[in-house]
Design a protein around this motif. Structure first.
Motif, PDB file in Angstrom:
ATOM      1  N   ILE A  11       1.233  -1.126   0.151  1.00 58.37           N
ATOM      2  CA  ILE A  11      -0.328   0.167   0.184  1.00 58.37           C
ATOM      3  C   ILE A  11       0.894   1.211   0.117  1.00 58.37           C
ATOM      4  N   GLU A  12       0.247   2.210  -0.066  1.00 56.25           N
ATOM      5  CA  GLU A  12       0.789   3.270  -0.261  1.00 56.25           C
ATOM      6  C   GLU A  12       0.069   4.306   0.853  1.00 56.25           C
ATOM      7  N   THR A  13       0.821   5.219   1.799  1.00 51.29           N
ATOM      8  CA  THR A  13       0.312   5.765   2.813  1.00 51.29           C
ATOM      9  C   THR A  13      -0.797   6.348   2.172  1.00 51.29           C
ATOM     10  N   VAL A  14      -1.743   7.078   2.722  1.00 50.60           N
ATOM     11  CA  VAL A  14      -2.292   8.360   2.880  1.00 50.60           C
ATOM     12  C   VAL A  14      -2.250   9.305   3.825  1.00 50.60           C
ATOM     13  N   LYS A  31       3.537  12.940  14.609  1.00 50.28           N
ATOM     14  CA  LYS A  31       2.182  13.026  14.640  1.00 50.28           C
ATOM     15  C   LYS A  31       2.889  11.162  14.762  1.00 50.28           C
ATOM     16  N   GLU A  32       1.007  10.941  14.940  1.00 45.99           N
ATOM     17  CA  GLU A  32       0.674   9.134  15.041  1.00 45.99           C
ATOM     18  C   GLU A  32       1.304   8.794  13.785  1.00 45.99           C
ATOM     19  N   LYS A  33       1.182   7.043  13.194  1.00 42.64           N
ATOM     20  CA  LYS A  33       2.298   7.182  12.150  1.00 42.64           C
ATOM     21  C   LYS A  33      -0.091   6.913  11.546  1.00 42.64           C
ATOM     22  N   PRO A  34       0.384   7.353  10.350  1.00 42.53           N
ATOM     23  CA  PRO A  34      -0.681   6.442   9.377  1.00 42.53           C
ATOM     24  C   PRO A  34      -1.804   6.069   9.343  1.00 42.53           C
ATOM     25  N   GLN A  35      -3.243   5.656   8.943  1.00 43.75           N
ATOM     26  CA  GLN A  35      -3.948   4.730   9.514  1.00 43.75           C
ATOM     27  C   GLN A  35      -4.702   4.309   8.082  1.00 43.75           C
ATOM     28  N   GLU A  36      -4.143   5.025   7.342  1.00 43.47           N
ATOM     29  CA  GLU A  36      -5.082   5.503   6.236  1.00 43.47           C
ATOM     30  C   GLU A  36      -4.602   5.143   4.711  1.00 43.47           C
ATOM     31  N   GLY A  37      -4.677   4.253   3.846  1.00 43.26           N
ATOM     32  CA  GLY A  37      -3.585   3.562   2.535  1.00 43.26           C
ATOM     33  C   GLY A  37      -4.787   3.365   1.405  1.00 43.26           C
ATOM     34  N   LYS A  38      -3.748   3.433   0.077  1.00 43.34           N
ATOM     35  CA  LYS A  38      -4.337   2.853  -1.045  1.00 43.34           C
ATOM     36  C   LYS A  38      -3.287   1.645  -1.678  1.00 43.34           C
ATOM     37  N   VAL A  39      -4.708   0.851  -2.187  1.00 39.07           N
ATOM     38  CA  VAL A  39      -4.267  -0.232  -2.114  1.00 39.07           C
ATOM     39  C   VAL A  39      -2.960  -0.603  -3.680  1.00 39.07           C
ATOM     40  N   VAL A  40      -1.831  -0.911  -3.025  1.00 41.81           N
ATOM     41  CA  VAL A  40      -1.150  -0.656  -5.358  1.00 41.81           C
ATOM     42  C   VAL A  40      -1.108  -2.305  -5.638  1.00 41.81           C
ATOM     43  N   ALA A  41      -1.163  -3.167  -5.076  1.00 41.30           N
ATOM     44  CA  ALA A  41      -0.647  -4.509  -5.171  1.00 41.30           C
ATOM     45  C   ALA A  41      -0.951  -5.437  -3.925  1.00 41.30           C
ATOM     46  N   VAL A  42      -1.467  -6.721  -4.973  1.00 41.29           N
ATOM     47  CA  VAL A  42      -1.957  -7.761  -4.079  1.00 41.29           C
ATOM     48  C   VAL A  42      -1.961  -9.318  -4.028  1.00 41.29           C
ATOM     49  N   GLY A  43      -1.454  -9.630  -3.138  1.00 40.18           N
ATOM     50  CA  GLY A  43      -0.940 -11.263  -3.393  1.00 40.18           C
ATOM     51  C   GLY A  43      -2.039 -12.179  -3.494  1.00 40.18           C
TER      52      GLY A  43
END
Lengths: 94, 94, 94, 94, 94, 94, 94
Positions: A11-14, A31-43
């Protein structure tokens, strides 16, 4: 391209704009680490004890919410990615 | 909307009015975390080793009791939710 | 009513009169947690890896003995209950 | 009567006369917990992942040797019992 | 040659040129362990509970990214290798 | 006689003569626990998840080597035995 | 002879000549435990949950690399052996 193994996803974090109550934009380290992301590849999914492979429940392009601190940071072609296991993904944002 | 993965559910926590024995309403920090919630989204269920998916035992709209401190807090569209695993849900209030 | 999930049961604890050797009734804080209860609700049972659901071995109305400190205390309609997993139940008193 | 659940058994412990090398009978607190018991009730056995129930290997009346400190002490009708899991039973004395 | 067992793979680690922000090349001890490698041998895969063997998802020659600190360093014919389990491999670089 | 349960075996430990480098026979407390034994009774074997029972790999009379400190010491008819699980047995001496 | 049980193997460790960078041969206590061995006996393999036995992947005579500190040292007929589980074996040297 990065092709994750088993039930992993890349994922790319958003980064969501983050302000304190008083409206001051915080520098990165506060800031806290991000909790949202966009999937770029799936196993290809994990293998069950009956030999069947279970398709990962998310798809490329999905916006997801994942457990804070989960996954491994990876740098590829000068860009930062996060490799998560499917079990670290909490929900898809639709 | 948030679509939880696997055997996860998204809930809104339900705050129950809390008074001490002497009738004084306690400020927020002195209260225990809520134990009651309303289900707003349900995952597709976990996958058994025979490849079968087990439907989650709760439905959208159910009022549930869950283990204190279980789950992950998530903010979505300015509102707070909690994402739980089905195993963190103790009972449905009927 | 409380409807427990999976292999959980809801019980009312049964306080047995407790005296010290010298016959003095002890105040509440000096007593051990109760080990006896009456079943008031039973879940649908746990799901095996072959997809089968295993009926819980106790029924509503059964008097049971359970592991000390097991379960989660829940207050419902002003009354205290305990939610246990079937595996925390040691025996049925017949 | 106590009816144990799953693969549990109810036993009466058997105290074996215990003397020190010098022949002095020790008071209760100086003795180790008993390792021998007589089975008074047997559960229905544990359920395998294929849904089959495995009969417990001991029967009512069997004299058994069990792991020290295993099980839960239970008082019933003024008498002390021990509830063990089958896996805490080491051997039957024949 | 080294023939790994089960779901293990043998890899050569790939050192990526590492500079600090100021452009100074760091000596070896100041660098993190490499995260990239090239597969040189692949095991026969792990055996499932149904007796089936699951082929490892990577092939000889693949460039992989793996968990930092995973695996066991092995010296063979004067050269250093790392033996990983398939589960330590995060992704293949394509 | 002692009849062990499941995958357990009853053994008599075999003391091997133990001398220090200088040839002095050590008193009991200075010796390590024995690693060798003779099988005197064998359980019926453990039950697999498919309901099948797996015969224990050793037989009465076998001389075995077992993990130090494994098992439970049991005194029966004035004689000391050790009850081991099959998994604590390393090898049979043939 | 030693006949290992289940998925165990008996090996003779192979000492590789070890010198420091300066060429000094180190005395025994300064060396790491050996990582190389020769298989002298192989067990019948572990039993899967479907009752099938999985043949061990190494054969008598194979030269293997195994995890440091794995296994149990056994002395037999005045000679030292190491009993490993198959899962402690990393690779076969061919």
């Amino acid at each position: 391209m990065l092709k994750p193994l088993g039930d992993r996803v890349v994922i790319e974090t958003v980064e969501t704009e983050e302000k304190t109550a008083s409206g001051i934009v915080l520098p990165d380290t506060a800031k806290e680490k991000p909790q949202e992301g966009k999937v770029v590849a799936v196993g290809s999914g994990r293998v069950l004890d009956n030999g069947e492979r279970v398709k990962v429940e998310v798809n490329v392009g999905d916006r997801i919410i994942f457990s804070k601190y989960a996954g491994t940071e990876v740098k590829y072609n000068g860009k930062e990615y996060l490799i998560l296991r499917e079990s670290d993904i909490l929900a898809v944002v639709e």
